[in-house]
Design a protein around this motif. Structure first.
Motif, PDB file in Angstrom:
ATOM      1  N   ARG A 167       0.834  -1.210   0.000  1.00 63.45           N
ATOM      2  CA  ARG A 167       0.000   0.000   0.000  1.00 63.45           C
ATOM      3  C   ARG A 167       0.865   1.256   0.000  1.00 63.45           C
ATOM      4  O   ARG A 167       0.587   2.214  -0.746  1.00 63.45           O
ATOM      5  CB  ARG A 167      -0.929   0.005   1.218  1.00 63.45           C
ATOM      6  CG  ARG A 167      -1.905   1.184   1.228  1.00 63.45           C
ATOM      7  CD  ARG A 167      -2.617   1.319   2.557  1.00 63.45           C
ATOM      8  NE  ARG A 167      -1.695   1.626   3.638  1.00 63.45           N
ATOM      9  CZ  ARG A 167      -1.198   2.838   3.857  1.00 63.45           C
ATOM     10  NH1 ARG A 167      -1.519   3.858   3.062  1.00 63.45           N
ATOM     11  NH2 ARG A 167      -0.365   3.032   4.862  1.00 63.45           N
ATOM     12  N   ILE A 168       1.906   1.271   0.808  1.00 55.80           N
ATOM     13  CA  ILE A 168       2.790   2.437   0.872  1.00 55.80           C
ATOM     14  C   ILE A 168       3.456   2.683  -0.478  1.00 55.80           C
ATOM     15  O   ILE A 168       3.526   3.817  -0.975  1.00 55.80           O
ATOM     16  CB  ILE A 168       3.852   2.248   1.978  1.00 55.80           C
ATOM     17  CG1 ILE A 168       3.181   2.286   3.354  1.00 55.80           C
ATOM     18  CG2 ILE A 168       4.940   3.320   1.871  1.00 55.80           C
ATOM     19  CD1 ILE A 168       4.101   1.893   4.492  1.00 55.80           C
ATOM     20  N   ARG A 169       3.920   1.628  -1.120  1.00 57.75           N
ATOM     21  CA  ARG A 169       4.569   1.766  -2.419  1.00 57.75           C
ATOM     22  C   ARG A 169       3.567   2.219  -3.481  1.00 57.75           C
ATOM     23  O   ARG A 169       3.877   3.060  -4.325  1.00 57.75           O
ATOM     24  CB  ARG A 169       5.226   0.439  -2.814  1.00 57.75           C
ATOM     25  CG  ARG A 169       6.396   0.069  -1.929  1.00 57.75           C
ATOM     26  CD  ARG A 169       6.984  -1.302  -2.269  1.00 57.75           C
ATOM     27  NE  ARG A 169       8.072  -1.634  -1.345  1.00 57.75           N
ATOM     28  CZ  ARG A 169       8.736  -2.783  -1.340  1.00 57.75           C
ATOM     29  NH1 ARG A 169       8.413  -3.730  -2.237  1.00 57.75           N
ATOM     30  NH2 ARG A 169       9.708  -2.996  -0.465  1.00 57.75           N
ATOM     31  N   ARG A 170       2.381   1.664  -3.430  1.00 53.48           N
ATOM     32  CA  ARG A 170       1.338   2.083  -4.379  1.00 53.48           C
ATOM     33  C   ARG A 170       1.026   3.562  -4.205  1.00 53.48           C
ATOM     34  O   ARG A 170       0.884   4.298  -5.196  1.00 53.48           O
ATOM     35  CB  ARG A 170       0.072   1.255  -4.152  1.00 53.48           C
ATOM     36  CG  ARG A 170      -1.094   1.589  -5.087  1.00 53.48           C
ATOM     37  CD  ARG A 170      -2.404   1.143  -4.498  1.00 53.48           C
ATOM     38  NE  ARG A 170      -2.680   1.836  -3.246  1.00 53.48           N
ATOM     39  CZ  ARG A 170      -3.522   1.393  -2.309  1.00 53.48           C
ATOM     40  NH1 ARG A 170      -4.168   0.245  -2.467  1.00 53.48           N
ATOM     41  NH2 ARG A 170      -3.718   2.099  -1.201  1.00 53.48           N
ATOM     42  N   ASP A 171       0.908   4.017  -2.960  1.00 52.45           N
ATOM     43  CA  ASP A 171       0.577   5.423  -2.713  1.00 52.45           C
ATOM     44  C   ASP A 171       1.691   6.347  -3.192  1.00 52.45           C
ATOM     45  O   ASP A 171       1.419   7.438  -3.714  1.00 52.45           O
ATOM     46  CB  ASP A 171       0.315   5.645  -1.216  1.00 52.45           C
ATOM     47  CG  ASP A 171      -0.983   5.009  -0.751  1.00 52.45           C
ATOM     48  OD1 ASP A 171      -1.780   4.575  -1.611  1.00 52.45           O
ATOM     49  OD2 ASP A 171      -1.193   4.918   0.478  1.00 52.45           O
ATOM     50  N   ARG A 172       2.937   5.946  -3.046  1.00 54.41           N
ATOM     51  CA  ARG A 172       4.047   6.768  -3.543  1.00 54.41           C
ATOM     52  C   ARG A 172       3.968   6.918  -5.064  1.00 54.41           C
ATOM     53  O   ARG A 172       4.160   8.014  -5.595  1.00 54.41           O
ATOM     54  CB  ARG A 172       5.379   6.149  -3.147  1.00 54.41           C
ATOM     55  CG  ARG A 172       5.799   6.363  -1.702  1.00 54.41           C
ATOM     56  CD  ARG A 172       7.226   5.899  -1.492  1.00 54.41           C
ATOM     57  NE  ARG A 172       8.169   6.674  -2.302  1.00 54.41           N
ATOM     58  CZ  ARG A 172       9.422   6.286  -2.542  1.00 54.41           C
ATOM     59  NH1 ARG A 172       9.865   5.127  -2.062  1.00 54.41           N
ATOM     60  NH2 ARG A 172      10.217   7.049  -3.280  1.00 54.41           N
ATOM     61  N   LEU A 173       3.668   5.821  -5.740  1.00 52.80           N
ATOM     62  CA  LEU A 173       3.546   5.892  -7.196  1.00 52.80           C
ATOM     63  C   LEU A 173       2.319   6.696  -7.604  1.00 52.80           C
ATOM     64  O   LEU A 173       2.346   7.397  -8.618  1.00 52.80           O
ATOM     65  CB  LEU A 173       3.487   4.490  -7.789  1.00 52.80           C
ATOM     66  CG  LEU A 173       4.795   3.695  -7.809  1.00 52.80           C
ATOM     67  CD1 LEU A 173       4.592   2.360  -8.528  1.00 52.80           C
ATOM     68  CD2 LEU A 173       5.916   4.473  -8.482  1.00 52.80           C
ATOM     69  N   ALA A 174       1.249   6.599  -6.839  1.00 57.28           N
ATOM     70  CA  ALA A 174       0.047   7.372  -7.160  1.00 57.28           C
ATOM     71  C   ALA A 174       0.337   8.871  -7.080  1.00 57.28           C
ATOM     72  O   ALA A 174      -0.149   9.650  -7.919  1.00 57.28           O
ATOM     73  CB  ALA A 174      -1.094   6.997  -6.210  1.00 57.28           C
ATOM     74  N   GLN A 175       1.120   9.296  -6.097  1.00 63.53           N
ATOM     75  CA  GLN A 175       1.485  10.706  -6.002  1.00 63.53           C
ATOM     76  C   GLN A 175       2.341  11.136  -7.190  1.00 63.53           C
ATOM     77  O   GLN A 175       2.150  12.214  -7.762  1.00 63.53           O
ATOM     78  CB  GLN A 175       2.239  10.953  -4.693  1.00 63.53           C
ATOM     79  CG  GLN A 175       1.371  10.780  -3.446  1.00 63.53           C
ATOM     80  CD  GLN A 175       2.174  10.881  -2.155  1.00 63.53           C
ATOM     81  OE1 GLN A 175       3.381  11.071  -2.177  1.00 63.53           O
ATOM     82  NE2 GLN A 175       1.493  10.721  -1.028  1.00 63.53           N
ATOM     83  N   LEU A 176       3.270  10.276  -7.579  1.00 64.43           N
ATOM     84  CA  LEU A 176       4.109  10.576  -8.745  1.00 64.43           C
ATOM     85  C   LEU A 176       3.269  10.626 -10.011  1.00 64.43           C
ATOM     86  O   LEU A 176       3.470  11.493 -10.876  1.00 64.43           O
ATOM     87  CB  LEU A 176       5.209   9.526  -8.881  1.00 64.43           C
ATOM     88  CG  LEU A 176       6.155   9.681 -10.077  1.00 64.43           C
ATOM     89  CD1 LEU A 176       6.901  11.011 -10.022  1.00 64.43           C
ATOM     90  CD2 LEU A 176       7.142   8.511 -10.136  1.00 64.43           C
ATOM     91  N   ASN A 177       2.308   9.732 -10.116  1.00 64.09           N
ATOM     92  CA  ASN A 177       1.414   9.721 -11.272  1.00 64.09           C
ATOM     93  C   ASN A 177       0.660  11.043 -11.395  1.00 64.09           C
ATOM     94  O   ASN A 177       0.524  11.593 -12.496  1.00 64.09           O
ATOM     95  CB  ASN A 177       0.422   8.562 -11.142  1.00 64.09           C
ATOM     96  CG  ASN A 177      -0.568   8.505 -12.292  1.00 64.09           C
ATOM     97  OD1 ASN A 177      -0.208   8.570 -13.459  1.00 64.09           O
ATOM     98  ND2 ASN A 177      -1.844   8.402 -11.955  1.00 64.09           N
ATOM     99  N   ASN A 178       0.184  11.568 -10.292  1.00 65.62           N
ATOM    100  CA  ASN A 178      -0.525  12.847 -10.321  1.00 65.62           C
ATOM    101  C   ASN A 178       0.384  13.971 -10.831  1.00 65.62           C
ATOM    102  O   ASN A 178      -0.055  14.840 -11.604  1.00 65.62           O
ATOM    103  CB  ASN A 178      -1.050  13.196  -8.934  1.00 65.62           C
ATOM    104  CG  ASN A 178      -2.181  12.290  -8.484  1.00 65.62           C
ATOM    105  OD1 ASN A 178      -2.867  11.695  -9.319  1.00 65.62           O
ATOM    106  ND2 ASN A 178      -2.389  12.173  -7.189  1.00 65.62           N
ATOM    107  N   ILE A 179       1.637  13.950 -10.413  1.00 64.56           N
ATOM    108  CA  ILE A 179       2.591  14.970 -10.863  1.00 64.56           C
ATOM    109  C   ILE A 179       2.850  14.839 -12.355  1.00 64.56           C
ATOM    110  O   ILE A 179       2.869  15.834 -13.097  1.00 64.56           O
ATOM    111  CB  ILE A 179       3.909  14.843 -10.070  1.00 64.56           C
ATOM    112  CG1 ILE A 179       3.685  15.189  -8.602  1.00 64.56           C
ATOM    113  CG2 ILE A 179       4.987  15.745 -10.673  1.00 64.56           C
ATOM    114  CD1 ILE A 179       4.865  14.867  -7.701  1.00 64.56           C
TER     115      ILE A 179
END
Length: 244
Positions: free
Chosen positions: A161-173
């Motif tokens: 979950r933590i790794r997914r959330d980090r990528l989700a933030q990068l995806n938004n950027i």
């Protein structure tokens, strides 16, 4: 939209054999429709000739979606993917150099069995530096009778979950930066037959896969119109119709 389980393998079972490139060249010549979008392709299906065709095409949308899955070569090898991180990076840079306005999406998986923090960081850094417009993130899920199901060191759900959330933030950027590059430019948008439920605006996709909202009458539905991009708000893009 041209779609298939393995679209890049189109034609190899035909007599005489054909290919995705050949069918796209035929579509480009005959122009049965005003625009065609290609669905997901494997990286090894992308040839220089295919890229040149998309770059010069009048009807093939400048949008590609490729499965990366991991930015770590060891993980890719364990996934039985027929490319490594360096191959993928070279391919992406070649494609974007030929089609600068391309929208490029990728699939990425987090939490593959045995994925270390360093290997996840390799994926994060690769996605960060490459000219990728957006990505779809899939947490690994165990499937019985697959080789990966018997692999050791399955990743704890909280770590996934933590790794997914980090990528989700990068995806938004990445999405915001890609959309922002088009501020003030004119794009062709194919408007859908339903309005956006949240805003009430007309909605549609540009040829390079940007979701655009515009204020306008219902008579514009199902038409491709010229739109000026006027604002980007998170993952929503506002446009102004240039059609009178």
């Amino acid at each position: 939209v041209l779609t298939g389980i393995h679209l890049g393998a189109y034609g190899i079972d035909l007599t005489p054999t054909s290919s995705l490139l050949k069918i796209l060249q035929l579509i480009e010549r005959e122009k049965p429709l005003s625009r065609i979008r290609i669905s997901s392709l494997e990286p090894m299906d992308i040839s220089p000739d295919l890229v040149e065709l998309i770059a010069s095409s009048q009807i093939i949308c400048p949008h590609l979606h490729l499965p990366l899955q991991s930015g770590d070569s060891d993980i890719l090898k364990r996934m039985n993917r027929p490319y490594n991180a360096s191959d993928f990076q070279k391919l992406i840079r070649m494609i974007v150099s030929k089609i600068p306005h391309l929208c490029l999406g990728v699939d990425v998986m987090v939490g593959f069995p045995g994925e270390t923090e360093t290997q996840f960081d390799n994926t994060y850094r690769l996605l960060e530096v490459l000219p990728i417009s957006y990505f779809h993130i899939f947490p690994y899920s165990k499937r019985e009778n697959t080789p990966a199901a018997s692999f050791p060191d399955h990743i704890p759900p909280e770590t996934v979950r933590i790794r997914r959330d980090r990528l989700a933030q990068l995806n938004n950027i990445k999405k915001y930066n890609f959309y922002s590059r088009l501020l003030g430019s004119t794009v062709n948008v194919l408007l859908e037959n339903k309005r956006d439920r949240k805003s009430g605006y007309l909605k549609g996709l540009s040829r390079n896969y940007i979701p655009v909202l515009i204020d306008g009458p219902d008579s514009l539905k199902n038409y491709e119109i010229e739109v000026e991009i006027i604002s980007v708000e998170e993952d929503r893009v506002r446009g102004r119709s240039l059609t009178t």
